[in-house]
Scaffold this motif. Structure first.
Motif, mmCIF file in Angstrom:
data_model
loop_
_atom_site.group_PDB
_atom_site.id
_atom_site.type_symbol
_atom_site.label_atom_id
_atom_site.label_comp_id
_atom_site.label_asym_id
_atom_site.label_seq_id
_atom_site.Cartn_x
_atom_site.Cartn_y
_atom_site.Cartn_z
ATOM 1 N N MET A 50 4.083 3.699 -10.780
ATOM 2 C CA MET A 50 5.173 2.842 -11.149
ATOM 3 C C MET A 50 5.182 2.654 -12.651
ATOM 4 N N VAL A 51 6.371 2.478 -13.210
ATOM 5 C CA VAL A 51 6.513 2.268 -14.635
ATOM 6 C C VAL A 51 7.436 1.077 -14.850
ATOM 7 N N ASP A 52 7.052 0.184 -15.779
ATOM 8 C CA ASP A 52 7.909 -0.970 -16.058
ATOM 9 C C ASP A 52 8.989 -0.593 -17.071
ATOM 10 N N ARG A 53 9.818 -1.577 -17.486
ATOM 11 C CA ARG A 53 10.944 -1.322 -18.388
ATOM 12 C C ARG A 53 10.498 -0.777 -19.737
ATOM 13 N N ARG A 54 9.317 -1.100 -20.163
ATOM 14 C CA ARG A 54 8.819 -0.665 -21.468
ATOM 15 C C ARG A 54 8.091 0.671 -21.386
ATOM 16 N N GLY A 55 8.074 1.285 -20.213
ATOM 17 C CA GLY A 55 7.424 2.575 -20.069
ATOM 18 C C GLY A 55 5.941 2.498 -19.815
ATOM 19 N N ARG A 56 5.411 1.287 -19.624
ATOM 20 C CA ARG A 56 3.981 1.137 -19.342
ATOM 21 C C ARG A 56 3.742 1.264 -17.845
ATOM 22 N N GLY A 57 2.617 1.824 -17.492
ATOM 23 C CA GLY A 57 2.258 1.943 -16.081
ATOM 24 C C GLY A 57 1.835 0.602 -15.513
ATOM 25 N N ILE A 58 2.265 0.309 -14.299
ATOM 26 C CA ILE A 58 1.814 -0.884 -13.593
ATOM 27 C C ILE A 58 1.315 -0.449 -12.229
ATOM 28 N N ALA A 59 0.298 -1.115 -11.752
ATOM 29 C CA ALA A 59 -0.321 -0.729 -10.488
ATOM 30 C C ALA A 59 0.287 -1.504 -9.336
ATOM 31 N N ALA A 60 0.491 -0.847 -8.234
ATOM 32 C CA ALA A 60 0.883 -1.518 -6.997
ATOM 33 C C ALA A 60 -0.402 -1.891 -6.272
ATOM 34 N N VAL A 61 -0.564 -3.162 -5.957
ATOM 35 C CA VAL A 61 -1.815 -3.620 -5.369
ATOM 36 C C VAL A 61 -1.575 -4.288 -4.039
ATOM 37 N N ARG A 62 -2.619 -4.316 -3.247
ATOM 38 C CA ARG A 62 -2.598 -5.063 -1.996
ATOM 39 C C ARG A 62 -2.743 -6.542 -2.311
ATOM 40 N N PRO A 63 -2.353 -7.398 -1.360
ATOM 41 C CA PRO A 63 -2.548 -8.840 -1.572
ATOM 42 C C PRO A 63 -4.023 -9.159 -1.805
ATOM 43 N N LEU A 64 -4.280 -10.107 -2.687
ATOM 44 C CA LEU A 64 -5.657 -10.514 -2.960
ATOM 45 C C LEU A 64 -6.194 -11.312 -1.789
ATOM 46 N N LEU A 65 -7.383 -10.972 -1.360
ATOM 47 C CA LEU A 65 -7.994 -11.626 -0.205
ATOM 48 C C LEU A 65 -9.273 -12.319 -0.630
ATOM 49 N N ASP A 66 -9.471 -13.512 -0.123
ATOM 50 C CA ASP A 66 -10.742 -14.188 -0.330
ATOM 51 C C ASP A 66 -11.130 -14.898 0.958
ATOM 52 N N GLU A 67 -12.280 -15.526 0.940
ATOM 53 C CA GLU A 67 -12.831 -16.151 2.143
ATOM 54 C C GLU A 67 -11.956 -17.281 2.686
ATOM 55 N N GLU A 68 -11.164 -17.930 1.820
ATOM 56 C CA GLU A 68 -10.378 -19.087 2.235
ATOM 57 C C GLU A 68 -9.047 -18.719 2.872
ATOM 58 N N ILE A 69 -8.637 -17.478 2.763
ATOM 59 C CA ILE A 69 -7.340 -17.051 3.292
ATOM 60 C C ILE A 69 -7.501 -16.574 4.723
ATOM 61 N N THR A 70 -6.618 -17.057 5.589
ATOM 62 C CA THR A 70 -6.585 -16.599 6.971
ATOM 63 C C THR A 70 -5.566 -15.473 7.079
ATOM 64 N N ILE A 71 -5.927 -14.429 7.778
ATOM 65 C CA ILE A 71 -5.028 -13.294 7.980
ATOM 66 C C ILE A 71 -4.525 -13.361 9.413
ATOM 67 N N ASN A 72 -3.240 -13.650 9.567
ATOM 68 C CA ASN A 72 -2.605 -13.788 10.877
ATOM 69 C C ASN A 72 -1.812 -12.524 11.169
ATOM 70 N N VAL A 73 -2.091 -11.899 12.296
ATOM 71 C CA VAL A 73 -1.414 -10.668 12.690
ATOM 72 C C VAL A 73 -0.565 -10.968 13.917
ATOM 73 N N CYS A 74 0.740 -10.827 13.759
ATOM 74 C CA CYS A 74 1.657 -11.000 14.893
ATOM 75 C C CYS A 74 1.527 -9.757 15.775
ATOM 76 N N LEU A 75 1.119 -9.949 17.019
ATOM 77 C CA LEU A 75 0.837 -8.798 17.881
ATOM 78 C C LEU A 75 2.094 -8.128 18.422
ATOM 79 N N ASP A 76 3.194 -8.880 18.530
ATOM 80 C CA ASP A 76 4.451 -8.297 18.997
ATOM 81 C C ASP A 76 5.178 -7.638 17.830
ATOM 82 N N PRO A 77 5.809 -6.484 18.067
ATOM 83 C CA PRO A 77 6.575 -5.858 16.984
ATOM 84 C C PRO A 77 7.781 -6.707 16.617
ATOM 85 N N VAL A 78 8.211 -6.595 15.357
ATOM 86 C CA VAL A 78 9.381 -7.342 14.883
ATOM 87 C C VAL A 78 10.422 -6.367 14.344
#
Length: 130
Positions: free
Chosen positions: A1-29
């Motif tokens: 990915m490249v921003d408006r100024r031509g610099r590269g920017i990274a696409a990252v996954r959401p930041l995860l830590d011990e305090e965050i709960t990850i909820n997975v909806c089992l039914d498709p949406v």
């Protein structure tokens, strides 16, 4: 990915830590839903707080896409991963409409591992090498 100024920017996954709960909806949406539709689904149907720092994961019927919705300080973030050939091994073996995953299990899911048959190695704790 490249921003408006031509610099590269990274696409990252959401930041995860011990305090965050990850909820997975089992039914498709319906993947035509965006932030508004998914946040309403979280609050009205699943009975969770969409403004918590927690992650909410969804898949489509074909299980070739995952959307992750979460609130970050001043707005919602929506993260999407689409597989070109494979299918996600959605954890349908877990009970209920929403399953809780650890950050490690989410990483395994995103990498294509089947959570039902996967067990991590035992945690080893040593005090010395002598």
């Amino acid at each position: 990915m490249v921003d408006r100024r031509g610099r590269g920017i990274a696409a990252v996954r959401p930041l995860l830590d011990e305090e965050i709960t990850i909820n997975v909806c089992l039914d498709p949406v319906d993947f035509r839903m965006g932030i508004n539709g998914l946040s309403v689904l979280i609050e009205a149907s699943l009975k969770y707080d969409p403004f918590s720092r927690n992650l909410f994961c969804f898949t489509n019927k074909r299980r070739n896409q995952i959307k992750v919705l979460y609130w970050e300080r001043s707005g919602f973030c929506l993260w999407l991963k689409r597989l070109e050939e494979e299918r996600f091994k959605w954890p349908l073996h877990l009970p209920g409409r929403v399953a809780k995953l650890t950050p490690e299990q989410l990483a395994w899911l995103l990498e294509g591992l089947d959570l039902k048959h996967l067990k991590p190695h035992r945690k080893l704790e040593y005090r010395t090498v002598l």
